[in-house]
Design a protein around this motif. Sequence first.
Motif, PDB file in Angstrom:
ATOM      1  N   TYR A  27      -1.499  -0.687   0.245  1.00  0.00           N
ATOM      2  CA  TYR A  27      -2.894  -1.010   0.543  1.00  0.00           C
ATOM      3  C   TYR A  27      -3.255  -2.438   0.117  1.00  0.00           C
ATOM      4  CZ  TYR A  27      -7.942  -0.481   0.930  1.00  0.00           C
ATOM      5  OH  TYR A  27      -9.258  -0.646   1.279  1.00  0.00           O
ATOM      6  N   LYS A  28      -2.840  -2.834  -1.078  1.00  0.00           N
ATOM      7  CA  LYS A  28      -3.215  -4.153  -1.590  1.00  0.00           C
ATOM      8  C   LYS A  28      -2.460  -5.290  -0.895  1.00  0.00           C
ATOM      9  CE  LYS A  28      -4.803  -3.036  -6.270  1.00  0.00           C
ATOM     10  NZ  LYS A  28      -4.538  -3.227  -7.722  1.00  0.00           N
ATOM     11  N   SER A  29      -1.216  -5.066  -0.541  1.00  0.00           N
ATOM     12  CA  SER A  29      -0.401  -6.134   0.029  1.00  0.00           C
ATOM     13  C   SER A  29      -0.712  -6.402   1.493  1.00  0.00           C
ATOM     14  CB  SER A  29       1.087  -5.800  -0.106  1.00  0.00           C
ATOM     15  OG  SER A  29       1.438  -4.731   0.765  1.00  0.00           O
ATOM     16  N   LYS A  30      -1.216  -5.389   2.222  1.00  0.00           N
ATOM     17  CA  LYS A  30      -1.428  -5.482   3.674  1.00  0.00           C
ATOM     18  C   LYS A  30      -0.136  -5.880   4.384  1.00  0.00           C
ATOM     19  CE  LYS A  30      -5.781  -4.539   3.063  1.00  0.00           C
ATOM     20  NZ  LYS A  30      -5.713  -4.219   1.632  1.00  0.00           N
ATOM     21  N   GLU A  54      -0.664   2.077  -3.663  1.00  0.00           N
ATOM     22  CA  GLU A  54      -1.360   0.879  -4.146  1.00  0.00           C
ATOM     23  C   GLU A  54      -0.713  -0.380  -3.593  1.00  0.00           C
ATOM     24  OE1 GLU A  54      -2.505  -1.425  -8.329  1.00  0.00           O
ATOM     25  OE2 GLU A  54      -1.483   0.520  -8.391  1.00  0.00           O
ATOM     26  N   LEU A  86      -9.291   2.066  -4.996  1.00  0.00           N
ATOM     27  CA  LEU A  86      -8.745   1.123  -4.021  1.00  0.00           C
ATOM     28  C   LEU A  86      -9.777   0.815  -2.945  1.00  0.00           C
ATOM     29  CD1 LEU A  86      -5.082   2.436  -3.569  1.00  0.00           C
ATOM     30  CD2 LEU A  86      -5.783   0.284  -4.633  1.00  0.00           C
ATOM     31  N   ARG A 122       1.569 -11.116  -3.915  1.00  0.00           N
ATOM     32  CA  ARG A 122       0.257 -11.114  -3.258  1.00  0.00           C
ATOM     33  C   ARG A 122      -0.829 -10.391  -4.049  1.00  0.00           C
ATOM     34  NH1 ARG A 122       2.255  -9.042   2.694  1.00  0.00           N
ATOM     35  NH2 ARG A 122       3.963 -10.543   2.955  1.00  0.00           N
ATOM     36  N   PHE A 123      -0.450  -9.607  -5.038  1.00  0.00           N
ATOM     37  CA  PHE A 123      -1.431  -8.747  -5.691  1.00  0.00           C
ATOM     38  C   PHE A 123      -0.932  -8.363  -7.080  1.00  0.00           C
ATOM     39  CE2 PHE A 123       1.654  -6.168  -3.558  1.00  0.00           C
ATOM     40  CZ  PHE A 123       1.900  -5.128  -4.434  1.00  0.00           C
ATOM     41  N   LYS A 124      -1.823  -7.754  -7.856  1.00  0.00           N
ATOM     42  CA  LYS A 124      -1.456  -7.246  -9.175  1.00  0.00           C
ATOM     43  C   LYS A 124      -1.441  -5.725  -9.133  1.00  0.00           C
ATOM     44  CE  LYS A 124      -2.916  -7.181 -14.021  1.00  0.00           C
ATOM     45  NZ  LYS A 124      -3.942  -7.609 -15.001  1.00  0.00           N
ATOM     46  N   ARG A 156     -12.263  -2.750  -2.388  1.00  0.00           N
ATOM     47  CA  ARG A 156     -12.324  -3.489  -1.133  1.00  0.00           C
ATOM     48  C   ARG A 156     -13.776  -3.703  -0.710  1.00  0.00           C
ATOM     49  NH1 ARG A 156      -9.388  -1.751   4.590  1.00  0.00           N
ATOM     50  NH2 ARG A 156      -9.939  -3.631   5.725  1.00  0.00           N
TER      51      ARG A 156
END
Length: 221
Positions: free
Chosen positions: A169-172, A166, A212, A153-155, A216
């Motif tokens: 937060y990024k993946s939710k 990280e 982060l 889902r994210f890098k 957003r």
Amino acid sequence: MLISIIIPIKDEPSIQEIIDELNKIIKQNHEIIIVDKSTFRPEVRGANIVDQKSDGLGNAFVEGLSYAKGDIIALMDGDGSHRPQDLLNMLGKIEESEIVLGSKLVEGGVSNDTTGRRIITLFFAWLARAILWIDIKDPMTGFMVARWDVFKRFKLEPKGFKVVIEMVYKSKAKVTEVPILFRERKAGISKVGFNLKGAREIFLIIMLLLELKWGRIIGRW
């Protein structure tokens, strides 16, 4: 199902003991990937060892991830502070969640860390919740189990030691926290403390949290 356990190390004299303990306790099909930044490469049995080419624990995890073949990915410290028994308990919760965190700060969690380090942990846990608006008691933990699909889902762009916050937060992703006993390190010397390295890590944590959040905000414009 294969579980990939990634353990970054740098001159950790007790790593073989940790590997042996993991192989004894974790009965599921698993592999152990040691990402090594030591002065002299240790001889290990019962695990795969690769040389870390980058710097920092966060980047070590990313390098280890490139070697992982598992459906489930775990990250733990190589100094003995994270117990294999707690990892087993965390693996037991991954079916009902996407990310499972080993937490010192939820009910039942215990830390044998120094008073100074406990205060710092509490402060940064509060700061992360305040900046990122996340409902997690111990967002600064480095003990984690996640489904492989989460990483699609994210890098990851790690700063310093803190990579789990990280990811969360990024993946939710849906997150569950499991109480752990955070032990004193078995041997060796902590890489981060009340010194210049510790001050640098504190700076990197603050920068990570701000970046982060800033990212957003930018994404909403």
